[in-house]
Design a protein around this motif. Sequence first.
Motif, PDB file in Angstrom:
ATOM      1  N   GLN A   1      -0.376  -4.084   1.334  1.00  0.00           N
ATOM      2  CA  GLN A   1      -0.761  -3.238   2.130  1.00  0.00           C
ATOM      3  C   GLN A   1      -1.117  -1.843   1.492  1.00  0.00           C
ATOM      4  O   GLN A   1      -0.794  -1.566   0.246  1.00  0.00           O
ATOM      5  N   PRO A   2      -1.944  -1.090   2.066  1.00  0.00           N
ATOM      6  CA  PRO A   2      -2.670   0.290   1.495  1.00  0.00           C
ATOM      7  C   PRO A   2      -1.305   1.090   1.108  1.00  0.00           C
ATOM      8  O   PRO A   2      -0.480   1.181   1.966  1.00  0.00           O
ATOM      9  N   GLY A   3      -1.603   1.736  -0.078  1.00  0.00           N
ATOM     10  CA  GLY A   3      -0.404   2.665  -0.570  1.00  0.00           C
ATOM     11  C   GLY A   3       0.573   2.090  -1.166  1.00  0.00           C
ATOM     12  O   GLY A   3       1.672   2.650  -1.672  1.00  0.00           O
TER      13      GLY A   3
ATOM     14  N   GLY B   1      -9.845  -5.244  -1.224  1.00  0.00           N
ATOM     15  CA  GLY B   1      -9.214  -3.877  -1.622  1.00  0.00           C
ATOM     16  C   GLY B   1      -9.007  -3.835  -2.959  1.00  0.00           C
ATOM     17  O   GLY B   1      -9.987  -4.291  -3.722  1.00  0.00           O
TER      18      GLY B   1
ATOM     19  N   ASP C   1      -4.582   1.150  -4.087  1.00  0.00           N
ATOM     20  CA  ASP C   1      -5.391   2.469  -3.793  1.00  0.00           C
ATOM     21  C   ASP C   1      -6.494   2.330  -2.765  1.00  0.00           C
ATOM     22  O   ASP C   1      -7.415   2.884  -2.507  1.00  0.00           O
ATOM     23  N   SER C   2      -6.472   1.002  -1.998  1.00  0.00           N
ATOM     24  CA  SER C   2      -7.709   0.871  -1.010  1.00  0.00           C
ATOM     25  C   SER C   2      -6.968   1.427   0.431  1.00  0.00           C
ATOM     26  O   SER C   2      -5.857   1.188   0.372  1.00  0.00           O
ATOM     27  N   SER C   3      -7.919   1.288   1.152  1.00  0.00           N
ATOM     28  CA  SER C   3      -7.730   1.779   2.470  1.00  0.00           C
ATOM     29  C   SER C   3      -7.221   0.417   3.493  1.00  0.00           C
ATOM     30  O   SER C   3      -6.903   0.599   4.728  1.00  0.00           O
ATOM     31  N   GLU C   4      -7.588  -0.855   2.716  1.00  0.00           N
ATOM     32  CA  GLU C   4      -7.592  -2.253   3.302  1.00  0.00           C
ATOM     33  C   GLU C   4      -6.418  -2.839   2.559  1.00  0.00           C
ATOM     34  O   GLU C   4      -6.228  -2.554   1.590  1.00  0.00           O
TER      35      GLU C   4
END
Length: 217
Positions: free
Chosen positions: A137-139, A158, A186-189
């Motif tokens: 997941q993102p983050g 991602g 580091d992607s938002s998806e």
Amino acid sequence: MTIVHHPPDELLTAFAAGMLDLGQHIAVATHLTGCRHCRRVVHAMEHVGGGVLTALPATAMSPGALAAVETRLDGLAPAVATGLRKAATGITDVPGLPPFVRDYPSSSWKWIAPKVHLRPIRMPEASATRVFLLKSQPGTKMIEHTHTGFEMTCILTGSFAHAGGHFGPGDFDFGDGATDHEVMIDSSEDCICLVAMQGELKLNGIIGRLLQPLIRM
Ligand SMILES: [Zn+2]
């Protein structure tokens, strides 16, 4: 899709020479489906290899060689049929996955660490290299880890970053036992990768050692 990271030349050479096992072959072929640059490199290598074969002096076939090949082809028929049956349970819901990989049977996503899920891809034949999909997941900050063998990662959706650079869709990340990975999604998806791996994953640090017994790849 801008591809920045490619497989090492030695790996493309081994691919062109047919020297990779099935798991390794799937990872490199996944990259090749999206990378025109590497397809050209492989075609050039195959051309050189064909030229070498053509230049070799002709050798007489041994008696019975043709019959032996036909017998082996007959023996392959049930395996092909089995593969077609298994295709009915293939992977249809992962974006960016090349069509030839979707035909392999797979089980459902399973939790392996906070925000990280893994989905094994079942090989139709024995392979020392395991292949699986990894969804983060993102983050997510992946726990620092090293490998006892190699790890090939094809990014499908991602992106992530580690000391070796930033990796997005189409990129290929090759890590060996000497690589220390501290990976940040580091992607938002969701970042979904196809991974081919030999050896074991070793998690570092206190949290890693606590989670290690839970990791079953
Ligand atoms: Zn490439």
